[in-house]
Write an enzyme that holds these catalytic residues in place. Structure first.
Site, PDB file in Angstrom:
ATOM      1  N   ARG A  69       2.201   2.009  -3.386  1.00  0.00           N
ATOM      2  CA  ARG A  69       1.342   2.526  -4.579  1.00  0.00           C
ATOM      3  C   ARG A  69       0.775   3.646  -4.023  1.00  0.00           C
ATOM      4  O   ARG A  69       0.409   4.661  -4.934  1.00  0.00           O
ATOM      5  CB  ARG A  69      -0.256   1.791  -4.349  1.00  0.00           C
ATOM      6  CG  ARG A  69       0.171   0.001  -4.954  1.00  0.00           C
ATOM      7  CD  ARG A  69      -0.844  -0.885  -4.824  1.00  0.00           C
ATOM      8  NE  ARG A  69      -0.581  -2.294  -4.858  1.00  0.00           N
ATOM      9  CZ  ARG A  69      -1.451  -2.977  -5.281  1.00  0.00           C
ATOM     10  NH1 ARG A  69      -2.194  -2.901  -6.079  1.00  0.00           N
ATOM     11  NH2 ARG A  69      -1.090  -4.530  -5.356  1.00  0.00           N
ATOM     12  N   HIS A 128       6.583  11.691  15.306  1.00  0.00           N
ATOM     13  CA  HIS A 128       6.277  12.721  14.720  1.00  0.00           C
ATOM     14  C   HIS A 128       6.159  13.856  15.808  1.00  0.00           C
ATOM     15  O   HIS A 128       6.657  14.989  15.325  1.00  0.00           O
ATOM     16  CB  HIS A 128       4.695  12.727  14.187  1.00  0.00           C
ATOM     17  CG  HIS A 128       4.572  11.415  13.035  1.00  0.00           C
ATOM     18  ND1 HIS A 128       5.694  11.169  12.193  1.00  0.00           N
ATOM     19  CD2 HIS A 128       3.647  10.733  13.208  1.00  0.00           C
ATOM     20  CE1 HIS A 128       5.219  10.045  11.506  1.00  0.00           C
ATOM     21  NE2 HIS A 128       4.071   9.883  12.032  1.00  0.00           N
ATOM     22  N   ASP A 143       0.836  -1.224   0.012  1.00  0.00           N
ATOM     23  CA  ASP A 143       0.011  -0.200  -0.078  1.00  0.00           C
ATOM     24  C   ASP A 143       0.872   1.255   0.188  1.00  0.00           C
ATOM     25  O   ASP A 143       0.626   2.253  -0.732  1.00  0.00           O
ATOM     26  CB  ASP A 143      -0.846   0.036   1.189  1.00  0.00           C
ATOM     27  CG  ASP A 143      -1.810   1.306   1.425  1.00  0.00           C
ATOM     28  OD1 ASP A 143      -2.688   1.385   0.442  1.00  0.00           O
ATOM     29  OD2 ASP A 143      -1.712   1.894   2.310  1.00  0.00           O
ATOM     30  N   ASP A 203      10.688  10.053   8.346  1.00  0.00           N
ATOM     31  CA  ASP A 203       9.523  10.328   9.223  1.00  0.00           C
ATOM     32  C   ASP A 203       8.681  11.744   8.366  1.00  0.00           C
ATOM     33  O   ASP A 203       9.368  12.818   8.228  1.00  0.00           O
ATOM     34  CB  ASP A 203       9.816  11.380  10.447  1.00  0.00           C
ATOM     35  CG  ASP A 203       8.659  11.614  11.481  1.00  0.00           C
ATOM     36  OD1 ASP A 203       7.672  11.854  10.861  1.00  0.00           O
ATOM     37  OD2 ASP A 203       8.931  11.631  12.591  1.00  0.00           O
ATOM     38  N   HIS A 204       7.519  11.154   7.734  1.00  0.00           N
ATOM     39  CA  HIS A 204       7.223  11.978   6.575  1.00  0.00           C
ATOM     40  C   HIS A 204       6.783  13.410   7.230  1.00  0.00           C
ATOM     41  O   HIS A 204       6.546  14.111   6.542  1.00  0.00           O
ATOM     42  CB  HIS A 204       5.979  11.264   5.978  1.00  0.00           C
ATOM     43  CG  HIS A 204       4.525  11.083   6.823  1.00  0.00           C
ATOM     44  ND1 HIS A 204       4.625  10.056   7.735  1.00  0.00           N
ATOM     45  CD2 HIS A 204       3.528  11.990   6.776  1.00  0.00           C
ATOM     46  CE1 HIS A 204       3.368  10.250   8.033  1.00  0.00           C
ATOM     47  NE2 HIS A 204       2.568  11.306   7.621  1.00  0.00           N
TER      48      HIS A 204
END
Length: 502
Positions: free
Chosen positions: A26, A247, A23, A184-185
């Site tokens: 994609r 985060h 996932d 870490d987005h």
């Protein structure tokens, strides 16, 4: 859309994505790589190998890639050219023989696309396999000696300090620290990156950025959705491990760090690590007092029933997993002594909102009190809006219109326009480009992780020894359990952001 000069800015690399059928690949990786392709950062000299256990062929895999780009405006020809750089290998990460096949394909593509032996390994799969993959990449000589080798790994990086340290040791047996990019987005988000610009680019802000003028700082990561398809993962993680340890701690670090000598990865990392060393590690008694946990229950909003956490698939009917955390962090250094950093995050809350509120101290005296209805001046508040809107505001006190000198709070606002944010790079796009450039500024160093795990472990241990008896303790669509408000009320404070239930 941003346009760059293709040849001058083109990056040359082979991407090997472990978990290429998943996932994350994609939803995030393929669209982000395509945006970089559209902008010219990727052109002729790149290739992607996707690996997974499924017995796919190249054509089927390429169609998966094409389908992942449905929401991006592009020509069929452009998409086809991009997808032509993708190759698939059915791969068992525990089987050494499969790495021999992978090496042969990688070497072939290196010659075909003139990739200069530059390789980026993206581990988009369970952390249980990180150490195994790193070991085989070295033992089967997939790591190159002529170009660069960079390893990108997703969270969770361990389950606690002990497991994280063990995992780090396994990976470091094959990769040097400067080759490891722990993603870490949140560090790729526009307004998180703007924290440095707001602080260090404005004398009026930085000169007041200390305990002489700041009363408290509040970090809110509020999510309107429930756990959805991530319920299985959430049962083993919970909000503390999923959001606070990484985060929220990273945002707090950027807010608390000292100005770096230069805006370079090494100097920024030095300051982040230094301030995290001053992060107060609670005693068990302090953790019990300073942290609140919650779990959302069902609710009916606008005639629609929202299920409780325990009703989600793959969740135990008596689950004790927290979907909400509120707490207090403190940095014991000269700049921040006495200033609490209040943090909170939760699922199925009233509104999606990620923001930072810097609350300044009150003036020592109010010369307008005779003209005030409530005899009080409001706090000055600097708010950094991270998402869904991006921008910032400064709340000041100003005179009301008309006779007299009664005051009222006024917000000086700036928001990025929808057009600007629509063209702004998505977090994964930024971070992938950083990795290609060898820029680790917005990635997490092991020394940072080790400190945040030590902090989170104390709270987790206290919670494991004290089973909650009141779960679920907040309704879906609310702003969390009442204890979170009481946490600040004990200190004579309140949450700045408060969204009413829908």
């Amino acid at each position: 859309m941003e346009v760059v000069s293709g040849m001058q800015n083109e990056k040359v690399a082979l991407f090997i994505i472990f978990g290429g059928s998943g996932d994350l690949a994609r939803r995030k990786l393929y669209p982000s790589l395509f945006r970089l392709y559209q902008k010219g950062y990727l052109s002729r000299h790149f290739a992607v190998i996707g690996t997974a256990r499924r017995p796919w062929e190249n054509d089927y895999y390429r169609q998966i890639v094409v389908d992942s780009l449905n929401d991006i405006q592009a020509t069929d020809e452009q998409i086809a050219e991009f997808a032509g750089h993708f190759y698939y290998q059915s791969h068992d990460v525990t089987n050494a023989a499969h790495y021999t096949v992978l090496k042969k394909l990688a070497d072939t593509l290196d010659q075909k696309y003139q990739l200069q032996h530059n390789r980026i390994y993206y581990l988009a799969m369970s952390p249980n396999f990180f150490g195994t993959i790193a070991k085989h990449l070295k033992s089967e000589q997939i790591l190159t000696t002529a170009g660069f080798n960079r390893l990108i790994i997703e969270k969770p990086f361990g389950h606690d300090y002990e497991s994280a340290a063990e995992l780090n040791q396994q990976i470091r047996a094959s990769f040097e620290e400067d080759q490891i990019y722990r993603i870490d987005h949140y560090l790729g988000k526009e307004m998180v990156q703007n924290i440095a610009a707001i602080r260090f680019g404005n004398n009026i802000i930085e000169s007041l950025w200390n305990n002489r003028y700041i009363d408290n700082i509040q970090i809110t990561l509020s999510e309107a959705l429930g756990v959805e398809e991530r319920a299985g993962y959430y049962e083993s993680a919970g909000a503390m491990r999923d959001m606070v340890q990484n985060h929220i701690s990273q945002i707090a670090t950027l807010l608390a760090m000292e100005p770096p000598v230069s805006f370079s990865a090494r100097d920024i990392r030095h300051e982040k690590i230094k301030v995290l060393r001053s992060l107060h590690i609670d005693t068990p008694e302090e953790a019990q007092h300073n942290f609140v946990r919650g779990q959302y229950g069902p609710a009916v909003i606008d005639g629609q029933r929202l299920e409780g956490y325990r009703e989600a698939n793959n969740v135990a009917s008596d689950s004790k997993t927290e979907t909400y955390v509120a707490g207090k962090m403190e940095f014991e250094n000269y700049r921040w002594a006495g200033v609490p950093f209040y943090v909170r995050t939760g699922k199925r809350l009233a509104k999606k909102e990620t923001r930072v509120d810097i609350v300044y101290k009150q003036l020592p005296t109010n010369i307008f009190k005779a003209a005030q209805d409530d005899n009080k001046l409001g706090h000055n508040i600097l708010t950094i809006f991270i998402e869904p809107t991006e921008g910032f505001s400064l709340r000041v006190n100003a005179k009301r219109l008309g006779q007299g000198f009664a005051t009222r709070p006024v917000d000086l606002n700036f928001r990025h326009s929808a057009a600007a944010t629509g063209n702004s790079p998505e977090a994964y796009e930024r971070l992938l480009l950083d990795a290609m450039n060898g820029d680790s500024t917005n990635f997490t160093h092991w020394d940072e992780l080790s400190q945040t795990w030590k902090f989170a472990d104390v709270v987790e241990k206290v919670w494991s020894e004290n089973t909650p008896t009141d779960f679920p303790n907040y309704a879906s669509g609310s702003m969390g359990p009442k204890a979170a408000d009481e946490l600040l009320a004990r200190d004579g404070r309140h949450w700045i952001f408060s969204a009413q239930p829908k």
